[in-house]
Design a protein around this motif. Structure first.
Motif, PDB file in Angstrom:
ATOM      1  N   MET A   1       0.827  -1.213   0.000  1.00 25.22           N
ATOM      2  CA  MET A   1       0.000   0.000   0.000  1.00 25.22           C
ATOM      3  C   MET A   1       0.861   1.263   0.000  1.00 25.22           C
ATOM      4  O   MET A   1       0.636   2.173  -0.803  1.00 25.22           O
ATOM      5  CB  MET A   1      -0.927   0.028   1.218  1.00 25.22           C
ATOM      6  CG  MET A   1      -2.171  -0.797   1.068  1.00 25.22           C
ATOM      7  SD  MET A   1      -3.191  -0.868   2.576  1.00 25.22           S
ATOM      8  CE  MET A   1      -3.228   0.808   3.130  1.00 25.22           C
ATOM      9  N   VAL A   2       1.850   1.326   0.891  1.00 25.15           N
ATOM     10  CA  VAL A   2       2.650   2.549   1.010  1.00 25.15           C
ATOM     11  C   VAL A   2       3.571   2.763  -0.190  1.00 25.15           C
ATOM     12  O   VAL A   2       4.030   3.883  -0.416  1.00 25.15           O
ATOM     13  CB  VAL A   2       3.450   2.618   2.333  1.00 25.15           C
ATOM     14  CG1 VAL A   2       2.528   2.606   3.531  1.00 25.15           C
ATOM     15  CG2 VAL A   2       4.490   1.532   2.422  1.00 25.15           C
ATOM     16  N   THR A   3       3.817   1.714  -0.961  1.00 27.83           N
ATOM     17  CA  THR A   3       4.640   1.866  -2.171  1.00 27.83           C
ATOM     18  C   THR A   3       3.781   2.024  -3.425  1.00 27.83           C
ATOM     19  O   THR A   3       4.292   1.927  -4.533  1.00 27.83           O
ATOM     20  CB  THR A   3       5.586   0.656  -2.355  1.00 27.83           C
ATOM     21  OG1 THR A   3       4.805  -0.532  -2.509  1.00 27.83           O
ATOM     22  CG2 THR A   3       6.549   0.524  -1.193  1.00 27.83           C
ATOM     23  N   GLY A   4       2.495   2.263  -3.232  1.00 31.75           N
ATOM     24  CA  GLY A   4       1.611   2.436  -4.391  1.00 31.75           C
ATOM     25  C   GLY A   4       1.446   1.165  -5.205  1.00 31.75           C
ATOM     26  O   GLY A   4       1.360   1.198  -6.421  1.00 31.75           O
ATOM     27  N   ARG A   5       1.435   0.028  -4.504  1.00 29.89           N
ATOM     28  CA  ARG A   5       1.258  -1.299  -5.124  1.00 29.89           C
ATOM     29  C   ARG A   5       2.417  -1.686  -6.046  1.00 29.89           C
ATOM     30  O   ARG A   5       2.246  -2.439  -7.005  1.00 29.89           O
ATOM     31  CB  ARG A   5      -0.068  -1.396  -5.874  1.00 29.89           C
ATOM     32  CG  ARG A   5      -1.278  -1.118  -5.017  1.00 29.89           C
ATOM     33  CD  ARG A   5      -1.779  -2.372  -4.375  1.00 29.89           C
ATOM     34  NE  ARG A   5      -2.771  -2.014  -3.355  1.00 29.89           N
ATOM     35  CZ  ARG A   5      -2.896  -2.637  -2.209  1.00 29.89           C
ATOM     36  NH1 ARG A   5      -2.145  -3.656  -1.937  1.00 29.89           N
ATOM     37  NH2 ARG A   5      -3.772  -2.251  -1.331  1.00 29.89           N
ATOM     38  N   GLN A   6       3.607  -1.180  -5.726  1.00 30.11           N
ATOM     39  CA  GLN A   6       4.783  -1.487  -6.543  1.00 30.11           C
ATOM     40  C   GLN A   6       5.161  -2.973  -6.515  1.00 30.11           C
ATOM     41  O   GLN A   6       5.746  -3.474  -7.471  1.00 30.11           O
ATOM     42  CB  GLN A   6       5.981  -0.646  -6.084  1.00 30.11           C
ATOM     43  CG  GLN A   6       5.838   0.816  -6.421  1.00 30.11           C
ATOM     44  CD  GLN A   6       5.795   1.031  -7.919  1.00 30.11           C
ATOM     45  OE1 GLN A   6       6.625   0.540  -8.663  1.00 30.11           O
ATOM     46  NE2 GLN A   6       4.776   1.756  -8.363  1.00 30.11           N
ATOM     47  N   LEU A   7       4.818  -3.668  -5.436  1.00 24.81           N
ATOM     48  CA  LEU A   7       5.150  -5.099  -5.363  1.00 24.81           C
ATOM     49  C   LEU A   7       4.341  -5.926  -6.360  1.00 24.81           C
ATOM     50  O   LEU A   7       4.732  -7.040  -6.702  1.00 24.81           O
ATOM     51  CB  LEU A   7       4.920  -5.629  -3.943  1.00 24.81           C
ATOM     52  CG  LEU A   7       5.812  -5.043  -2.853  1.00 24.81           C
ATOM     53  CD1 LEU A   7       5.420  -5.611  -1.495  1.00 24.81           C
ATOM     54  CD2 LEU A   7       7.275  -5.308  -3.150  1.00 24.81           C
ATOM     55  N   ASN A   8       3.234  -5.376  -6.828  1.00 24.93           N
ATOM     56  CA  ASN A   8       2.370  -6.144  -7.721  1.00 24.93           C
ATOM     57  C   ASN A   8       2.997  -6.424  -9.082  1.00 24.93           C
ATOM     58  O   ASN A   8       2.496  -7.253  -9.840  1.00 24.93           O
ATOM     59  CB  ASN A   8       1.010  -5.463  -7.878  1.00 24.93           C
ATOM     60  CG  ASN A   8       0.180  -5.579  -6.614  1.00 24.93           C
ATOM     61  OD1 ASN A   8       0.578  -6.257  -5.668  1.00 24.93           O
ATOM     62  ND2 ASN A   8      -0.945  -4.923  -6.584  1.00 24.93           N
ATOM     63  N   HIS A   9       4.120  -5.779  -9.387  1.00 24.33           N
ATOM     64  CA  HIS A   9       4.819  -6.134 -10.630  1.00 24.33           C
ATOM     65  C   HIS A   9       5.427  -7.541 -10.537  1.00 24.33           C
ATOM     66  O   HIS A   9       5.837  -8.113 -11.534  1.00 24.33           O
ATOM     67  CB  HIS A   9       5.876  -5.085 -10.989  1.00 24.33           C
ATOM     68  CG  HIS A   9       7.158  -5.227 -10.236  1.00 24.33           C
ATOM     69  ND1 HIS A   9       7.322  -4.753  -8.960  1.00 24.33           N
ATOM     70  CD2 HIS A   9       8.327  -5.824 -10.575  1.00 24.33           C
ATOM     71  CE1 HIS A   9       8.537  -5.049  -8.544  1.00 24.33           C
ATOM     72  NE2 HIS A   9       9.175  -5.701  -9.498  1.00 24.33           N
ATOM     73  N   LEU A  10       5.417  -8.118  -9.337  1.00 23.45           N
ATOM     74  CA  LEU A  10       5.912  -9.482  -9.133  1.00 23.45           C
ATOM     75  C   LEU A  10       4.814 -10.533  -9.307  1.00 23.45           C
ATOM     76  O   LEU A  10       5.037 -11.715  -9.055  1.00 23.45           O
ATOM     77  CB  LEU A  10       6.510  -9.611  -7.727  1.00 23.45           C
ATOM     78  CG  LEU A  10       7.683  -8.678  -7.416  1.00 23.45           C
ATOM     79  CD1 LEU A  10       8.037  -8.736  -5.942  1.00 23.45           C
ATOM     80  CD2 LEU A  10       8.880  -9.015  -8.286  1.00 23.45           C
ATOM     81  N   ALA A  11       3.643 -10.099  -9.749  1.00 19.44           N
ATOM     82  CA  ALA A  11       2.503 -11.002  -9.910  1.00 19.44           C
ATOM     83  C   ALA A  11       2.778 -12.054 -10.977  1.00 19.44           C
ATOM     84  O   ALA A  11       3.692 -11.930 -11.797  1.00 19.44           O
ATOM     85  CB  ALA A  11       1.253 -10.206 -10.286  1.00 19.44           C
TER      86      ALA A  11
END
Length: 186
Positions: free
Chosen positions: A29-39
């Motif tokens: 959340m705090v990174t603007g959903r940046q981790l979702n590029h690992l989907a």
């Protein structure tokens, strides 16, 4: 049936799972959903790691909220089959569901714990009847009664929901029950 986790171990493990998913959700959340590029992205070689990472990521706070209670509850219920069965079923559901989505899913970002939720759901619905243990049959019946409506999630109802993860998770969960649960005499 393999050695069982004590109630304290079950609750401790579930609390750690809850904490892990919550910390990752907050970080995402705090990174603007940046981790979702690992989907997981079907048929993309660079996204194969998503098989293992995507169940821990969510597209929104609401997505996280819809998964956190069932994944924790179902995990505790699956622990009633013993340590070895929990680990075997969990690894099998994670890996095979992810591979099936990667091979056969539509070209989209697939993420969230719902593939595991549906895998556990399929396992729990059928494993009690396979085991023939009164306690485990009761768990199957209760899961069916309280969560039976999940079955509709395997249908392609929304372009933003990975129904493929739901469908393959459910089917793989049933397969895991057949593979890892033995008939008991109790």
């Amino acid at each position: 049936m393999s050695a069982r986790y004590s109630l304290e171990q079950q609750l401790n493990f579930t609390l750690r799972l809850f904490a892990l998913l919550t910390v990752l959700e907050l970080l995402n959340m705090v990174t603007g959903r940046q981790l979702n590029h690992l989907a997981l992205i079907p048929r993309e070689l660079d996204a194969l790691g998503g098989i293992f990472i995507s169940p821990f990521l969510h597209g929104s706070l609401m997505h996280y909220a819809s998964n956190i209670i069932p994944i924790c509850l179902f995990s505790v219920l699956l622990m009633q089959y013993g340590r070895k069965t929990w680990w075997q079923a969990s690894a099998f559901i994670l890996l095979v569901t992810g591979l099936l989505v990667w091979l056969l899913g539509r070209n989209a970002y697939h993420l969230g714990a719902s593939g595991m939720v549906y895998g556990y759901f399929g396992f729990l619905l059928f494993a009690g009847f396979i085991s023939r243990s009164i306690k485990l049959v009761a768990i199957s019946l209760l899961v069916g009664f309280f969560y039976g409506g999940l079955i509709f999630g395997v249908l392609p109802m929304s372009p933003y929901i990975s129904w493929e993860s739901h469908l393959f998770g459910f089917l793989v969960g049933i397969a895991a029950a057949r593979l890892f649960v033995k008939k008991t005499t109790s």
